[in-house]
Design a protein around this motif. Structure first.
Motif, PDB file in Angstrom:
ATOM      1  N   LEU A 230       0.796  -1.229   0.000  1.00  0.00           N
ATOM      2  CA  LEU A 230       0.000   0.000   0.000  1.00  0.00           C
ATOM      3  C   LEU A 230       0.833   1.286   0.000  1.00  0.00           C
ATOM      4  CD1 LEU A 230      -3.005  -0.983   2.286  1.00  0.00           C
ATOM      5  CD2 LEU A 230      -2.970  -0.712  -0.200  1.00  0.00           C
ATOM      6  N   PRO A 231       1.925   1.379   0.780  1.00  0.00           N
ATOM      7  CA  PRO A 231       2.713   2.624   0.725  1.00  0.00           C
ATOM      8  C   PRO A 231       3.287   2.875  -0.669  1.00  0.00           C
ATOM      9  CG  PRO A 231       3.255   1.374   2.697  1.00  0.00           C
ATOM     10  CD  PRO A 231       2.430   0.471   1.835  1.00  0.00           C
ATOM     11  N   ARG A 232       3.724   1.815  -1.351  1.00  0.00           N
ATOM     12  CA  ARG A 232       4.273   1.970  -2.699  1.00  0.00           C
ATOM     13  C   ARG A 232       3.163   2.243  -3.712  1.00  0.00           C
ATOM     14  NH1 ARG A 232       7.764  -3.363  -2.771  1.00  0.00           N
ATOM     15  NH2 ARG A 232       7.695  -3.023  -5.037  1.00  0.00           N
ATOM     16  N   MET A 233       1.989   1.671  -3.484  1.00  0.00           N
ATOM     17  CA  MET A 233       0.857   1.967  -4.356  1.00  0.00           C
ATOM     18  C   MET A 233       0.479   3.438  -4.233  1.00  0.00           C
ATOM     19  SD  MET A 233      -2.725  -0.164  -4.678  1.00  0.00           S
ATOM     20  CE  MET A 233      -1.836  -1.717  -4.620  1.00  0.00           C
ATOM     21  N   ALA A 234       0.555   3.968  -3.024  1.00  0.00           N
ATOM     22  CA  ALA A 234       0.222   5.375  -2.802  1.00  0.00           C
ATOM     23  C   ALA A 234       1.212   6.291  -3.509  1.00  0.00           C
ATOM     24  CB  ALA A 234       0.188   5.664  -1.312  1.00  0.00           C
ATOM     25  N   ARG A 235       2.484   5.963  -3.460  1.00  0.00           N
ATOM     26  CA  ARG A 235       3.455   6.837  -4.113  1.00  0.00           C
ATOM     27  C   ARG A 235       3.356   6.747  -5.631  1.00  0.00           C
ATOM     28  NH1 ARG A 235       9.412   4.154  -2.728  1.00  0.00           N
ATOM     29  NH2 ARG A 235       9.307   2.412  -4.211  1.00  0.00           N
ATOM     30  N   VAL A 236       2.972   5.590  -6.147  1.00  0.00           N
ATOM     31  CA  VAL A 236       2.723   5.470  -7.590  1.00  0.00           C
ATOM     32  C   VAL A 236       1.567   6.385  -7.994  1.00  0.00           C
ATOM     33  CG1 VAL A 236       1.768   3.916  -9.343  1.00  0.00           C
ATOM     34  CG2 VAL A 236       3.692   3.170  -7.941  1.00  0.00           C
ATOM     35  N   ALA A 237       0.482   6.324  -7.226  1.00  0.00           N
ATOM     36  CA  ALA A 237      -0.677   7.161  -7.540  1.00  0.00           C
ATOM     37  C   ALA A 237      -0.315   8.642  -7.480  1.00  0.00           C
ATOM     38  CB  ALA A 237      -1.817   6.847  -6.572  1.00  0.00           C
ATOM     39  N   LYS A 238       0.494   9.012  -6.524  1.00  0.00           N
ATOM     40  CA  LYS A 238       0.916  10.417  -6.395  1.00  0.00           C
ATOM     41  C   LYS A 238       1.777  10.830  -7.583  1.00  0.00           C
ATOM     42  CE  LYS A 238       3.188  13.614  -3.196  1.00  0.00           C
ATOM     43  NZ  LYS A 238       3.876  13.731  -1.872  1.00  0.00           N
ATOM     44  N   ALA A 239       2.679   9.945  -8.005  1.00  0.00           N
ATOM     45  CA  ALA A 239       3.566  10.259  -9.128  1.00  0.00           C
ATOM     46  C   ALA A 239       2.821  10.367 -10.445  1.00  0.00           C
ATOM     47  CB  ALA A 239       4.669   9.204  -9.228  1.00  0.00           C
ATOM     48  N   LEU A 240       1.687   9.670 -10.552  1.00  0.00           N
ATOM     49  CA  LEU A 240       0.910   9.658 -11.792  1.00  0.00           C
ATOM     50  C   LEU A 240      -0.259  10.631 -11.767  1.00  0.00           C
ATOM     51  CD1 LEU A 240       0.770   5.813 -12.438  1.00  0.00           C
ATOM     52  CD2 LEU A 240       2.099   7.494 -13.722  1.00  0.00           C
ATOM     53  N   ALA A 241      -0.434  11.353 -10.682  1.00  0.00           N
ATOM     54  CA  ALA A 241      -1.604  12.225 -10.520  1.00  0.00           C
ATOM     55  C   ALA A 241      -1.698  13.222 -11.670  1.00  0.00           C
ATOM     56  CB  ALA A 241      -1.512  12.966  -9.196  1.00  0.00           C
ATOM     57  N   PRO A 242      -2.881  13.318 -12.301  1.00  0.00           N
ATOM     58  CA  PRO A 242      -3.078  14.256 -13.414  1.00  0.00           C
ATOM     59  C   PRO A 242      -2.893  15.701 -12.963  1.00  0.00           C
ATOM     60  CG  PRO A 242      -4.862  12.660 -13.314  1.00  0.00           C
ATOM     61  CD  PRO A 242      -4.079  12.516 -12.054  1.00  0.00           C
TER      62      PRO A 242
END
Length: 242
Positions: A230-242
């Motif tokens: 989950l922590p890595r999933m969160a940082r992926v989502a943050k890095a890809l945020a439109p």
């Protein structure tokens, strides 16, 4: 990392290579037919994609896949992260890997694999458009049409109807600019209907604000056996945020 073009010598946490810089492939209309081939789910889409160029496209793909080196295309994102699209030219296990990395991370995250044991989707529609259109200069390619087509096989989003004119127009322009297909709009409709090897997937936002999907083959689905922590999933989502 080469500061001039951000071409990776190594990708942290990812084995393979040697990696090569092949930007000339992106100017070859036949290259794109092979790159998008896995998105053709039926004979009609296959015909729209290849038309009379099937044999020529196959020859082009052989020239890409036969060498032992691994072509890599790098797309920098506005968040400072980088998408690496890696042609894994292993004779026994060929495929295209889609990896996301940020300089502050200890390793890259493998978000999709386009091969016989496919995994994905990696991107929602808003994330795909942001990566294609809001990318800073640099990387392997600065053209937003090329970036969109490079990332298109890694996307899947059930919220994008292939009948929506505004959605269809974006890949239509990219196909018209980068390929010689006879009916780019009709092909764009078909590609948005199929969406990679895994098909459309619903996306939701968790109570902690993390974008995830429900694709049974996606590392961005927290319920799969191969989900990112989950922590890595969160940082992926943050890095890809439109």
């Amino acid at each position: 990392m080469n500061s001039a073009d951000m071409h990776p010598v190594q990708i942290p946490g990812y084995d393979g290579g040697p990696f090569t810089h092949r930007p000339e492939l992106l100017d070859e209309p036949l290259f794109w037919l092979g790159h998008l081939a896995s998105c053709a789910h039926d004979e009609e889409t296959d015909e729209l994609l290849f038309g009379a160029d099937y044999e020529a496209a196959s020859d082009c793909q052989r020239r890409v896949w036969e060498p032992a080196d691994w072509p890599v295309f790098t797309i920098p994102l506005a968040t400072g992260a980088r998408f690496h699209i890696v042609y894994r030219t292993l004779k026994a296990d060929p495929g295209i890997d889609y990896l996301l990395h940020h300089p502050s991370w200890e390793q890259a995250e493998l978000l999709a694999q386009d091969d016989g044991h496919f995994m994905g989707p990696a991107l929602s529609w808003p994330e795909l458009l942001a990566a294609a259109d809001n990318s800073p200069s640099g990387g392997s390619i600065s053209d937003p049409h090329a970036r969109l087509l490079l990332l298109l096989p890694s996307f899947g989003d059930a919220a994008v109807p292939n009948s929506e004119p505004s959605a269809v127009e974006r890949p239509t322009k990219a196909l018209r600019d980068r390929t010689r297909v006879k009916e780019p709009r009709k092909l764009a409709v078909a590609l948005l209907g199929g969406q990679g090897q895994w098909g459309p997937a619903p996306w939701t936002t968790t109570s902690t604000g993390v974008r995830v999907n429900t694709g049974s083959l996606s590392p961005r689905n927290p319920t799969t056996d191969f989900a990112l922590p989950l922590p890595r999933m969160a940082r992926v989502a943050k890095a890809l945020a439109p």
